[in-house]
Scaffold this active site. Structure first.
Site, mmCIF file in Angstrom:
data_model
loop_
_atom_site.group_PDB
_atom_site.id
_atom_site.type_symbol
_atom_site.label_atom_id
_atom_site.label_comp_id
_atom_site.label_asym_id
_atom_site.label_seq_id
_atom_site.Cartn_x
_atom_site.Cartn_y
_atom_site.Cartn_z
ATOM 1 C CB ALA A 1 -0.908 -0.010 1.234
ATOM 2 C CB CYS B 1 11.915 5.677 1.178
ATOM 3 S SG CYS B 1 10.693 5.590 2.486
HETATM 4 C C1 LIG Z 1 7.001 1.732 2.255
HETATM 5 S S1 LIG Z 1 5.330 1.386 2.441
HETATM 6 C C2 LIG Z 1 4.960 0.565 0.930
HETATM 7 C C3 LIG Z 1 4.779 1.479 -0.269
HETATM 8 C C4 LIG Z 1 4.263 0.723 -1.492
HETATM 9 N N1 LIG Z 1 5.153 -0.384 -1.845
HETATM 10 C C5 LIG Z 1 4.088 1.612 -2.698
HETATM 11 O O1 LIG Z 1 4.959 1.676 -3.561
HETATM 12 O O2 LIG Z 1 3.044 2.254 -2.803
HETATM 13 C C6 LIG Z 1 5.361 0.080 3.602
HETATM 14 C C7 LIG Z 1 4.010 -0.587 3.828
HETATM 15 O O3 LIG Z 1 4.256 -1.747 4.640
HETATM 16 C C8 LIG Z 1 3.090 -2.007 5.380
HETATM 17 N N2 LIG Z 1 3.474 -2.983 6.452
HETATM 18 C C9 LIG Z 1 4.111 -2.741 7.609
HETATM 19 N N3 LIG Z 1 4.302 -3.888 8.298
HETATM 20 C C10 LIG Z 1 3.774 -4.883 7.535
HETATM 21 C C11 LIG Z 1 3.645 -6.299 7.689
HETATM 22 N N4 LIG Z 1 4.111 -6.923 8.778
HETATM 23 N N5 LIG Z 1 3.017 -7.002 6.713
HETATM 24 C C12 LIG Z 1 2.533 -6.388 5.612
HETATM 25 N N6 LIG Z 1 2.615 -5.038 5.417
HETATM 26 C C13 LIG Z 1 3.237 -4.308 6.365
HETATM 27 C C14 LIG Z 1 2.665 -0.633 5.825
HETATM 28 O O4 LIG Z 1 1.295 -0.613 6.167
HETATM 29 C C15 LIG Z 1 2.976 0.210 4.577
HETATM 30 O O5 LIG Z 1 1.835 0.359 3.786
#
Ligand SMILES: C[S@@+](CC[C@H](N)C(=O)[O-])C[C@H]1O[C@@H](n2cnc3c(N)ncnc32)[C@H](O)[C@@H]1O
Length: 431
Positions: free
Chosen positions: A251, A372
């Protein structure tokens, strides 16, 4: 009411929540902006909030010098409004008369008619004398300065400067809908100057910020806003056509959508632990016309027993949760909210994501680890430690030449090539 007062009230409320109540800038803007109908007002609020957070040290230095006693706690919203007012003069350079009148009116709207004279006097003084320089160290917490100096001694000052500078707007043209050359012409017809960028097939770059509502065809999915560094991920992962791909932390879906725009035949599984954020993935896919056969799950990616169907993936993208220290220019509140202890817990989470996802990768498959962050603990040390404990994992040599070599990966520092700070490393599972 002065027509310009409402955006100033919204900006002050957002800043008050971020500065004084520990709230996230992104979330507060998302909650506050819909109250404004005109996209230009929404863009103005964003510009004011970003600029006010960047000159917070100078605004506070002005208040310390120009008023006899520090503002009491109950005047926190007034401080927010004053910082918003200062930012309109410098760095935004809005016409001073209109900015002052609208900000003074905003004070009245906020139930602070008794302080509107003070707002007027302080903004006039800022207009006349300029804000004091302040001390930038008041903006960057000392633990983060220490880590950045240790990790990037030669680039430290450039990192700080980039963090305090407004980012350009990067667009990703949806290649399923047209070429970026065609889209460039549509922008030109709308009076928007943009440049093609070498080495990024779908990217266009616009100086300064621009509300998405002004982008031709945005609502129809012709284009997205995505930093150039994030757009490199599709090339770096480069899954084979029709491959089964996992985006484990998907997300709001920018990188997944880019992968699907390039190859709609991918069999994509997108996960995120946050249900509200995962909904955005679905909305973005629908806008862009991709992902009809993708499967989206709200899940903790480390709890593979709960969501994995047992079929291995040809490629995995782990765009891991991180400190966001590479995108301070886009999320200036990182400097307010991030704590040193967070780095330890984030590094632990990143390691457990790597360990949990690796067994799901088919032999010969590729896992792209990306963040990032610009901290070595989250990037090259993280990957080195993983390689050390995972016998069937090998780092792939990268053809990419951006930024700096960083262990098995590469690190772009913020502002380099006009892009965000970003790290990635490509790991291959031995057959
Ligand atoms: C850097 S963002 C991702 C951005 C996305 N890849 C994009 O390009 O739009 C990291 C995401 O990891 C999710 N996240 C954090 N811990 C997680 C977990 N244990 N399992 C799955 N998702 C997780 C967060 O909710 C967040 O949306």
């Amino acid at each position: 009411m002065n027509a310009g007062a409402q955006p100033r009230v919204v900006a002050a409320n957002v800043l008050d929540a971020v500065l004084h109540h520990g709230r996230s800038l992104k979330a507060e803007l998302a909650a506050g902006l819909p109250a404004l109908r005109d996209p230009r007002d929404r863009a103005l609020v964003e510009a004011i909030c970003f600029a006010a957070l960047r000159i917070r040290h100078r605004g506070d230095a002005a208040l310390a010098a120009w008023i006899p006693r520090p503002l009491p706690r109950r005047d926190a919203p007034l401080r927010a409004l004053l910082l918003a007012g200062f930012a309109q003069l410098d760095p935004l350079g809005l016409p001073a008369h209109a900015a002052l009148a609208a900000t003074v009116d905003a004070a009245r709207e906020m139930g602070r008619a008794h302080q509107s004279g003070l707002v007027n006097a302080l903004l006039r003084r800022a207009q006349r004398d300029g804000l004091p320089e302040g001390d930038w160290r008041d903006l960057w917490p000392s633990w983060l300065r220490g880590r950045l100096k240790a990790d990037w001694p030669d680039a430290f000052e450039d990192i700080i400067t980039a963090g305090n500078t407004q980012a350009p707007t990067w667009l990703r043209v949806n290649r399923l809908r047209g070429t970026r050359e065609d889209y460039l012409q549509r922008l030109q017809a709308a009076g928007i100057e943009a440049q093609l960028v070498d080495g990024l097939d779908d990217a266009l770059r616009i100086d300064g910020s621009l509300p998405v509502a002004l982008l031709p065809g945005f609502a129809d999915g012709d284009v997205s806003v995505q930093d150039g560094a994030a757009q490199q991920v599709a090339d770096a992962l480069a899954p084979p056509r029709g491959a089964r791909v996992l985006d484990a932390c998907a997300a709001p879906g920018g990188k997944s959508a880019h992968l699907l725009e390039r190859d709609p035949t991918l069999r994509l599984v997108a996960l995120d632990i946050d249900a509200a954020r995962l909904r955005k993935v679905g909305e973005n896919f629908a806008r862009l016309g991709v992902g009809a056969s993708a499967s989206l799950h709200v899940a903790d990616a480390t709890d593979t027993a709960a969501w994995w169907d047992g079929e291995p993936f040809d490629a995995i993208l782990l765009d891991a949760p991180c400190s966001a220290t590479g995108i301070v220019r886009r999320q200036p509140d990182v400097l307010l909210h991030r704590r040193e202890q967070d780095i330890v817990s984030l590094a632990r989470l990143q390691a457990s994501l790597l360990d949990a996802l690796w067994p799901l990768l088919a032999p010969g498959g590729t896992l792209l680890y990306a963040t990032c962050s610009i901290l070595r603990d989250e990037n090259e040390r993280q990957v080195d430690a993983f390689l050390g404990r995972t016998p069937d994992a090998a780092a792939e040599a990268l053809a990419e030449t951006f930024g700096h070599p960083a262990g098995a990966g590469r690190q772009r520092l913020p502002g380099e090539g006009g892009m965000d700070g970003f790290f990635h490393a490509r790991l291959r599972k031995r057959a």
